[in-house]
Design a protein around this motif. Structure first.
Motif, PDB file in Angstrom:
ATOM      1  N   THR A 249      -5.048  -3.039  -4.945  1.00  0.00           N
ATOM      2  CA  THR A 249      -4.926  -1.805  -5.722  1.00  0.00           C
ATOM      3  C   THR A 249      -5.832  -0.714  -5.182  1.00  0.00           C
ATOM      4  OG1 THR A 249      -4.271  -2.920  -7.756  1.00  0.00           O
ATOM      5  CG2 THR A 249      -5.301  -0.777  -7.995  1.00  0.00           C
ATOM      6  N   GLU A 250      -7.056  -1.054  -4.842  1.00  0.00           N
ATOM      7  CA  GLU A 250      -7.999  -0.052  -4.330  1.00  0.00           C
ATOM      8  C   GLU A 250      -7.532   0.518  -2.996  1.00  0.00           C
ATOM      9  OE1 GLU A 250     -12.107  -1.772  -6.382  1.00  0.00           O
ATOM     10  OE2 GLU A 250     -11.457  -2.515  -4.409  1.00  0.00           O
ATOM     11  N   ASN A 251      -6.999  -0.331  -2.126  1.00  0.00           N
ATOM     12  CA  ASN A 251      -6.466   0.154  -0.856  1.00  0.00           C
ATOM     13  C   ASN A 251      -5.340   1.151  -1.097  1.00  0.00           C
ATOM     14  OD1 ASN A 251      -7.234  -1.042   1.997  1.00  0.00           O
ATOM     15  ND2 ASN A 251      -7.590  -2.688   0.528  1.00  0.00           N
ATOM     16  N   LEU A 252      -4.392   0.787  -1.930  1.00  0.00           N
ATOM     17  CA  LEU A 252      -3.228   1.640  -2.128  1.00  0.00           C
ATOM     18  C   LEU A 252      -3.590   2.901  -2.919  1.00  0.00           C
ATOM     19  CD1 LEU A 252      -0.286   1.947  -1.481  1.00  0.00           C
ATOM     20  CD2 LEU A 252       0.273   0.679  -3.556  1.00  0.00           C
ATOM     21  N   THR A 253      -4.511   2.769  -3.864  1.00  0.00           N
ATOM     22  CA  THR A 253      -4.947   3.936  -4.628  1.00  0.00           C
ATOM     23  C   THR A 253      -5.588   4.973  -3.714  1.00  0.00           C
ATOM     24  OG1 THR A 253      -5.276   2.648  -6.644  1.00  0.00           O
ATOM     25  CG2 THR A 253      -6.453   4.722  -6.484  1.00  0.00           C
ATOM     26  N   PHE A 254      -6.367   4.505  -2.741  1.00  0.00           N
ATOM     27  CA  PHE A 254      -6.978   5.424  -1.777  1.00  0.00           C
ATOM     28  C   PHE A 254      -5.919   6.220  -1.028  1.00  0.00           C
ATOM     29  CE2 PHE A 254      -8.096   6.179   2.680  1.00  0.00           C
ATOM     30  CZ  PHE A 254      -9.183   7.025   2.533  1.00  0.00           C
ATOM     31  N   TRP A 255      -4.909   5.513  -0.520  1.00  0.00           N
ATOM     32  CA  TRP A 255      -3.868   6.197   0.240  1.00  0.00           C
ATOM     33  C   TRP A 255      -3.023   7.090  -0.654  1.00  0.00           C
ATOM     34  CZ3 TRP A 255      -4.071   6.866   5.170  1.00  0.00           C
ATOM     35  CH2 TRP A 255      -4.791   5.959   5.956  1.00  0.00           C
ATOM     36  N   ALA A 256      -2.755   6.652  -1.866  1.00  0.00           N
ATOM     37  CA  ALA A 256      -1.981   7.476  -2.786  1.00  0.00           C
ATOM     38  C   ALA A 256      -2.709   8.781  -3.095  1.00  0.00           C
ATOM     39  CB  ALA A 256      -1.712   6.705  -4.074  1.00  0.00           C
ATOM     40  N   ALA A 257      -4.032   8.687  -3.271  1.00  0.00           N
ATOM     41  CA  ALA A 257      -4.817   9.897  -3.544  1.00  0.00           C
ATOM     42  C   ALA A 257      -4.778  10.858  -2.364  1.00  0.00           C
ATOM     43  CB  ALA A 257      -6.259   9.513  -3.873  1.00  0.00           C
ATOM     44  N   MET A 258      -4.746  10.318  -1.149  1.00  0.00           N
ATOM     45  CA  MET A 258      -4.686  11.161   0.046  1.00  0.00           C
ATOM     46  C   MET A 258      -3.410  12.000   0.067  1.00  0.00           C
ATOM     47  SD  MET A 258      -7.319  10.719   2.207  1.00  0.00           S
ATOM     48  CE  MET A 258      -6.673  10.970   3.862  1.00  0.00           C
ATOM     49  N   PHE A 259      -2.324  11.440  -0.482  1.00  0.00           N
ATOM     50  CA  PHE A 259      -1.036  12.112  -0.412  1.00  0.00           C
ATOM     51  C   PHE A 259      -0.559  12.657  -1.759  1.00  0.00           C
ATOM     52  CE2 PHE A 259      -1.072   9.224   3.222  1.00  0.00           C
ATOM     53  CZ  PHE A 259      -0.721  10.101   4.241  1.00  0.00           C
ATOM     54  N   GLY A 260      -1.426  12.614  -2.758  1.00  0.00           N
ATOM     55  CA  GLY A 260      -1.099  13.214  -4.044  1.00  0.00           C
ATOM     56  C   GLY A 260      -0.150  12.417  -4.914  1.00  0.00           C
ATOM     57  N   THR A 261      -0.040  11.098  -4.659  1.00  0.00           N
ATOM     58  CA  THR A 261       0.813  10.241  -5.481  1.00  0.00           C
ATOM     59  C   THR A 261      -0.002   9.699  -6.654  1.00  0.00           C
ATOM     60  OG1 THR A 261       2.103   9.594  -3.557  1.00  0.00           O
ATOM     61  CG2 THR A 261       2.256   8.178  -5.490  1.00  0.00           C
TER      62      THR A 261
END
Length: 209
Positions: free
Chosen positions: A86-98
């Motif tokens: 979850t932390e990995n994907l949350t980081f990337w999602a935040a980078m792209f505004g998801t």
């Protein structure tokens, strides 16, 4: 009126370490289209994908893609092993505004692993975590280098569905793979684009990036 292409290559030549690998490459990808790259090792598949992704310049010719259009997945999974799924994907999602990562986790069957440290995942699970980032980028053009490495048959099917859904939503995909993903996609054989006899001085060496 036809939609504008998401990717256009015009008379592109590519090189690695000062050696031209292929030349005269031309292609166009529009919304809803996929193209499969094939060819033996050393024929330039990875180098072409890196060039399309903007990680190195073409030796000659032009590569045209929309601004912020490309999502690139290479051989590396690109995950932080000390963080959870979850932390990995949350980081990337935040980078792209998801905002919501749950659909992405569900699409790659990672919901049950959401709280597990990435370092404790199997090779195939790590690969799925690396690929699930594609779903949170919001970018229309997926550029993928052997994306099914380490995936079992069930995971390959999940990935193929994700690509099919992406195409159905108006995205496009350029994929180097020897696996049949069941896509209605033409094949570009890299051996059909022989190298130029000489490489220009000052050539790009991707090993330095």
């Amino acid at each position: 009126m036809s939609e504008a292409p998401l990717l256009t290559l015009t008379d592109v030549a590519i090189e690695r370490g000062g050696v031209c690998l292929a030349s005269g490459i031309g292609l166009t990808l529009g919304p809803g289209q996929a193209l499969i790259l094939r060819g033996p090792n050393g024929s330039g598949k990875t180098t072409l994908l890196r060039t399309v992704a903007g990680l190195q310049p073409p030796l000659s010719g032009t590569v045209q893609a929309g601004p912020e259009a490309v999502a690139y997945a290479a051989h590396s999974d690109g995950i932080k092993t000390t963080l959870t799924v979850t932390e990995n994907l949350t980081f990337w999602a935040a980078m792209f505004g998801t905002r919501d990562i749950r659909p992405a986790l569900d699409a790659f069957a990672l919901t049950g692993l959401a709280n597990r440290p990435a370092g404790a995942l199997s090779a195939g699970q790590k690969r799925r975590l690396g690929l699930v980032r594609l779903l949170v980028t919001g970018r229309p053009l997926w550029v993928l280098d052997e994306p099914t490495v380490a995936l079992d048959a069930a995971s390959v099917a999940l990935f193929a569905k994700a690509v099919t859904d992406h195409l159905g939503q108006g995205g496009a995909a350029l994929i180097a793979t020897h696996i049949d993903l069941g896509l209605d996609a033409p094949v570009l054989d890299m051996t059909a684009y022989p190298p130029m006899p000489e490489t220009a001085p000052g050539a790009f060496d991707e090993t330095l990036t």
